[in-house]
Design a protein around this motif. Structure first.
Motif, PDB file in Angstrom:
ATOM      1  N   ILE A   9     -13.595  16.234   1.754  1.00 43.11           N
ATOM      2  CA  ILE A   9     -14.257  16.981   2.816  1.00 43.11           C
ATOM      3  C   ILE A   9     -13.312  17.074   4.008  1.00 43.11           C
ATOM      4  N   VAL A  10     -13.435  18.172   4.721  1.00 45.71           N
ATOM      5  CA  VAL A  10     -12.630  18.413   5.916  1.00 45.71           C
ATOM      6  C   VAL A  10     -13.575  18.503   7.100  1.00 45.71           C
ATOM      7  N   ILE A  11     -13.266  17.773   8.156  1.00 47.89           N
ATOM      8  CA  ILE A  11     -14.127  17.749   9.331  1.00 47.89           C
ATOM      9  C   ILE A  11     -13.341  18.201  10.552  1.00 47.89           C
ATOM     10  N   TYR A  12     -13.859  19.222  11.214  1.00 45.15           N
ATOM     11  CA  TYR A  12     -13.310  19.666  12.496  1.00 45.15           C
ATOM     12  C   TYR A  12     -14.135  19.023  13.600  1.00 45.15           C
ATOM     13  N   GLY A  13     -13.527  18.101  14.329  1.00 42.97           N
ATOM     14  CA  GLY A  13     -14.232  17.369  15.368  1.00 42.97           C
ATOM     15  C   GLY A  13     -14.713  16.042  14.832  1.00 42.97           C
ATOM     16  N   VAL A  14     -13.956  14.976  15.065  1.00 38.02           N
ATOM     17  CA  VAL A  14     -14.260  13.671  14.449  1.00 38.02           C
ATOM     18  C   VAL A  14     -14.876  12.713  15.468  1.00 38.02           C
ATOM     19  N   GLY A  15     -15.691  13.283  16.378  1.00 35.42           N
ATOM     20  CA  GLY A  15     -16.383  12.466  17.369  1.00 35.42           C
ATOM     21  C   GLY A  15     -17.719  11.975  16.856  1.00 35.42           C
ATOM     22  N   LEU A  16     -18.722  11.976  17.733  1.00 38.71           N
ATOM     23  CA  LEU A  16     -20.028  11.411  17.398  1.00 38.71           C
ATOM     24  C   LEU A  16     -20.628  12.070  16.162  1.00 38.71           C
ATOM     25  N   PHE A  37      -9.551  17.298  11.499  1.00 43.05           N
ATOM     26  CA  PHE A  37      -8.844  18.181  12.427  1.00 43.05           C
ATOM     27  C   PHE A  37      -9.470  18.007  13.805  1.00 43.05           C
ATOM     28  N   GLY A  38      -8.697  18.280  14.862  1.00 42.64           N
ATOM     29  CA  GLY A  38      -9.237  18.210  16.212  1.00 42.64           C
ATOM     30  C   GLY A  38      -8.197  18.608  17.234  1.00 42.64           C
ATOM     31  N   ARG A  39      -8.659  18.783  18.461  1.00 38.10           N
ATOM     32  CA  ARG A  39      -7.746  19.199  19.527  1.00 38.10           C
ATOM     33  C   ARG A  39      -6.954  18.026  20.093  1.00 38.10           C
ATOM     34  N   SER A  40      -7.525  16.816  19.998  1.00 35.65           N
ATOM     35  CA  SER A  40      -6.926  15.652  20.643  1.00 35.65           C
ATOM     36  C   SER A  40      -6.282  14.722  19.615  1.00 35.65           C
ATOM     37  N   LYS A  41      -4.969  14.545  19.727  1.00 31.07           N
ATOM     38  CA  LYS A  41      -4.292  13.616  18.824  1.00 31.07           C
ATOM     39  C   LYS A  41      -4.786  12.195  19.046  1.00 31.07           C
ATOM     40  N   THR A  42      -5.141  11.877  20.289  1.00 31.36           N
ATOM     41  CA  THR A  42      -5.650  10.535  20.580  1.00 31.36           C
ATOM     42  C   THR A  42      -6.936  10.264  19.811  1.00 31.36           C
ATOM     43  N   LEU A  44      -7.966  11.841  17.075  1.00 31.94           N
ATOM     44  CA  LEU A  44      -7.657  11.806  15.649  1.00 31.94           C
ATOM     45  C   LEU A  44      -7.028  10.478  15.246  1.00 31.94           C
ATOM     46  N   ASP A  45      -6.131   9.975  16.060  1.00 29.62           N
ATOM     47  CA  ASP A  45      -5.517   8.677  15.770  1.00 29.62           C
ATOM     48  C   ASP A  45      -6.572   7.567  15.781  1.00 29.62           C
ATOM     49  N   GLU A  46      -7.514   7.674  16.724  1.00 21.93           N
ATOM     50  CA  GLU A  46      -8.579   6.681  16.799  1.00 21.93           C
ATOM     51  C   GLU A  46      -9.474   6.766  15.562  1.00 21.93           C
ATOM     52  N   ALA A  47      -9.755   7.982  15.113  1.00 24.96           N
ATOM     53  CA  ALA A  47     -10.562   8.163  13.906  1.00 24.96           C
ATOM     54  C   ALA A  47      -9.867   7.561  12.688  1.00 24.96           C
ATOM     55  N   MET A  48      -8.562   7.670  12.636  1.00 23.63           N
ATOM     56  CA  MET A  48      -7.796   7.028  11.559  1.00 23.63           C
ATOM     57  C   MET A  48      -7.932   5.512  11.648  1.00 23.63           C
ATOM     58  N   ARG A  49      -7.760   4.994  12.840  1.00 20.08           N
ATOM     59  CA  ARG A  49      -7.811   3.540  13.037  1.00 20.08           C
ATOM     60  C   ARG A  49      -9.177   2.963  12.685  1.00 20.08           C
ATOM     61  N   ASP A  54      -9.365   9.625   6.342  1.00 23.93           N
ATOM     62  CA  ASP A  54      -8.267   9.037   5.571  1.00 23.93           C
ATOM     63  C   ASP A  54      -6.923   9.540   6.060  1.00 23.93           C
ATOM     64  N   ARG A  55      -6.924  10.761   6.564  1.00 27.36           N
ATOM     65  CA  ARG A  55      -5.689  11.302   7.122  1.00 27.36           C
ATOM     66  C   ARG A  55      -6.000  12.478   8.029  1.00 27.36           C
ATOM     67  N   ILE A  56      -5.019  12.839   8.838  1.00 27.46           N
ATOM     68  CA  ILE A  56      -5.133  13.966   9.761  1.00 27.46           C
ATOM     69  C   ILE A  56      -4.640  15.217   9.043  1.00 27.46           C
ATOM     70  N   GLY A  57      -5.386  16.305   9.180  1.00 25.49           N
ATOM     71  CA  GLY A  57      -5.038  17.538   8.483  1.00 25.49           C
ATOM     72  C   GLY A  57      -3.709  18.118   8.918  1.00 25.49           C
ATOM     73  N   GLU A  58      -2.979  18.674   7.951  1.00 21.99           N
ATOM     74  CA  GLU A  58      -1.690  19.292   8.253  1.00 21.99           C
ATOM     75  C   GLU A  58      -1.881  20.715   8.774  1.00 21.99           C
ATOM     76  N   SER A  59      -2.617  21.519   8.006  1.00 25.32           N
ATOM     77  CA  SER A  59      -2.863  22.916   8.360  1.00 25.32           C
ATOM     78  C   SER A  59      -3.996  23.424   7.486  1.00 25.32           C
ATOM     79  N   GLU A  60      -4.579  24.547   7.887  1.00 19.84           N
ATOM     80  CA  GLU A  60      -5.622  25.154   7.051  1.00 19.84           C
ATOM     81  C   GLU A  60      -5.059  25.529   5.681  1.00 19.84           C
ATOM     82  N   ALA A  61      -3.850  26.039   5.645  1.00 20.11           N
ATOM     83  CA  ALA A  61      -3.246  26.451   4.378  1.00 20.11           C
ATOM     84  C   ALA A  61      -3.131  25.276   3.413  1.00 20.11           C
ATOM     85  N   ALA A  62      -2.890  24.089   3.957  1.00 19.48           N
ATOM     86  CA  ALA A  62      -2.698  22.918   3.106  1.00 19.48           C
ATOM     87  C   ALA A  62      -3.998  22.225   2.735  1.00 19.48           C
TER      88      ALA A  62
END
Length: 290
Positions: A9-16, A37-42, A44-49, A54-62
């Motif tokens: 699954i792909v999620i845009y916006g990994v907040g609440l 995916f998201g606008r803030s790398k901070t 996204l990094d927190e969501a990983m932690r 499981d990982r941050i998206g590379e691009s829509e194409a990928a």
């Protein structure tokens, strides 16, 4: 599509909203890989932690073509742009849903940007929020026992609707259906107007020279009424503008209610005040027990 097929699954916006969806499906054992995916790398990094993704998206194409499900959990004003980015890469078997608090505008954005793939989008709105935002606010239990409204489109297949319903049910939610227009009328009255009023009261106090004195005496009544004024300004700006027609209608009705109360106070009409308070108390009391 069955639960066992949720490889990705792909999620845009990994907040609440998006983060809680991810954690709930992970806890249910319903997904193998979650990409964020998201606008803030901070964020996204927190969501990983925190183990939300499981990982941050590379691009829509990928990432998009082989996803089983995509959730848009961003502010509603961002969704048109995301639909446009997703559309060229959307796999034939990929379903989309969202967590937006307004539906007519999101549906219009889907029609404008998804083209003949719009049938793969099943709109939804989880009725489960909190004043906190960001990945750290996400909870696997957020949707337990909460309602999720789905607003299916004529282009949705029965299987697509059933699958999206199932995903939200796996999060612990009780799913119900409305049309997009019904949804926006209902939530203008019971969600968007209360937020507007709460923001307005706090803003009124905030502009006064003696605001610190006033707040020092504010107790549970003020706290409970204004709790939602701590919500995301950006998100609620977007919601109010997206649903401004229905919200203006509700605001007009409320202004008339205030005018009646103003008249009752001016005329020292004790009977009128008591009648308003009695009806309100009865309705609120019976609603609490449901």
């Amino acid at each position: 599509m069955g639960v066992a097929e949720l490889n990705k699954i792909v999620i845009y916006g990994v907040g609440l909203i998006g983060g809680s969806f991810a954690l709930a499906l992970r806890q249910a054992g319903a997904v193998r890989e979650i990409v964020g995916f998201g606008r803030s790398k901070t964020t996204l990094d927190e969501a990983m932690r925190l183990g939300i993704v499981d990982r941050i998206g590379e691009s829509e194409a990928a990432e998009v073509a082989d996803a089983d499900l995509i959730l848009l959990a961003t502010p509603v004003a961002q969704m048109a742009t995301i639909f446009a980015r997703i559309a060229p890469y959307l796999g034939a078997n990929t379903l989309l849903t969202d967590g937006g608090s307004t539906k007519s505008d999101v549906v219009a954005a889907a029609y404008a940007n998804l083209g003949d793939k719009v049938g793969q989008f099943v709109p939804a709105h989880p009725i489960a929020g909190a004043e906190k935002s960001g990945a750290s606010a996400a909870l696997a239990e957020l949707y337990q026992g909460k309602k999720v409204v789905v607003t299916p489109l004529p282009e949705n297949s029965d299987a697509a609707i059933a699958s999206v319903r199932l995903f939200w049910e796996l999060c612990g939610a009780a799913v119900c259906e409305l049309t997009p227009a019904q949804h926006d009328e209902v939530f203008a009255a019971v969600s968007h107007l209360p937020h507007l009023l709460s923001f307005a009261l706090v803003h009124d106090i905030a502009q006064r020279d003696n605001r610190d004195l006033l707040l020092s005496f504010a107790a549970s009544g003020f706290r409970d009424f204004t709790r939602i004024a701590a919500s995301s300004p950006e998100m609620w700006r977007d919601i109010c503008l997206a649903n401004r027609g229905a919200l203006l209608s509700e605001l007009g009705l409320y202004q008339r209610e205030l005018e009646h109360l103003h008249q009752a106070l001016t005329e020292a009409d004790a009977a009128k005040l008591e009648e308003v308070f009695r009806v309100s108390s009865q309705v609120r009391g019976s609603w609490k027990q449901q």
